[in-house]
Design a protein around this motif. Structure first.
Motif, PDB file in Angstrom:
ATOM      1  N   ARG A 162      39.866  38.120  37.621  1.00 57.86           N
ATOM      2  CA  ARG A 162      38.600  38.842  37.686  1.00 57.86           C
ATOM      3  C   ARG A 162      38.810  40.345  37.502  1.00 57.86           C
ATOM      4  O   ARG A 162      38.071  40.999  36.775  1.00 57.86           O
ATOM      5  CB  ARG A 162      37.903  38.565  39.021  1.00 57.86           C
ATOM      6  N   ASP A 190      39.705  40.985  33.893  1.00 59.47           N
ATOM      7  CA  ASP A 190      38.560  40.732  33.027  1.00 59.47           C
ATOM      8  C   ASP A 190      37.541  41.861  33.108  1.00 59.47           C
ATOM      9  O   ASP A 190      37.045  42.334  32.102  1.00 59.47           O
ATOM     10  CB  ASP A 190      37.912  39.403  33.397  1.00 59.47           C
ATOM     11  N   LYS A 191      37.222  42.293  34.305  1.00 60.31           N
ATOM     12  CA  LYS A 191      36.200  43.324  34.498  1.00 60.31           C
ATOM     13  C   LYS A 191      36.789  44.724  34.507  1.00 60.31           C
ATOM     14  O   LYS A 191      36.135  45.677  34.117  1.00 60.31           O
ATOM     15  CB  LYS A 191      35.451  43.095  35.822  1.00 60.31           C
ATOM     16  N   SER A 223      43.185  46.959  33.926  1.00 61.78           N
ATOM     17  CA  SER A 223      42.398  45.968  33.199  1.00 61.78           C
ATOM     18  C   SER A 223      43.306  45.285  32.185  1.00 61.78           C
ATOM     19  O   SER A 223      44.456  45.655  31.998  1.00 61.78           O
ATOM     20  CB  SER A 223      41.225  46.637  32.463  1.00 61.78           C
ATOM     21  N   THR A 225      39.771  44.403  27.724  1.00 63.07           N
ATOM     22  CA  THR A 225      38.777  45.136  28.505  1.00 63.07           C
ATOM     23  C   THR A 225      38.940  46.632  28.286  1.00 63.07           C
ATOM     24  O   THR A 225      37.949  47.357  28.163  1.00 63.07           O
ATOM     25  CB  THR A 225      38.913  44.802  30.003  1.00 63.07           C
TER      26      THR A 225
END
Length: 117
Positions: free
Chosen positions: A27, A30-31, A58, A62
């Motif tokens: 997560r 990804d973000k 990241s 990303t």
């Protein structure tokens, strides 16, 4: 009365699940996550030192979406960037050599003596 082994009488503790850790890491990559901070050192209301820290964690994809791709143009980190920088320098040197030798092969350029230091 039944005898209980010492390991049976201790409370059971579980290690954090690797699946949860993997999900968190996925997560974050990804973000992306930004950590920012400033360190200021003042003496009698006179600013002596300011350090600004910025950390962006990241995945590469990303980071590119965020417009961050400095590693692609840094010759120390990218072989393509190093090759491009070398090609650019080579081209500039060829142009400078052409200026010094003259435009035509029959027309000599200005002669300069080389001095050794």
């Amino acid at each position: 009365m039944t005898k209980v082994d010492s390991w049976d009488s201790e409370p059971v503790t579980r290690a954090p699940s690797t699946a949860n850790l993997a999900e968190i890491l996925e997560r974050v990559l990804d973000k992306g996550i930004v950590i920012a901070g400033d360190i200021k050192i003042d003496l009698l209301d006179i600013e002596l030192l300011t350090i600004r820290l910025r950390l962006f964690v990241s995945s590469v994809e990303t980071a590119k979406k965020a417009g961050i791709d400095w590693w692609e143009t840094d010759p120390a980190l990218s072989s393509r960037a190093a090759h491009d920088a070398l090609s650019e320098e080579n081209q500039k040197l060829r142009e400078r050599l052409q200026e010094l030798e003259g435009d035509d092969a029959g027309e000599p350029g200005p002669r300069r003596e080389l001095r050794r230091r």
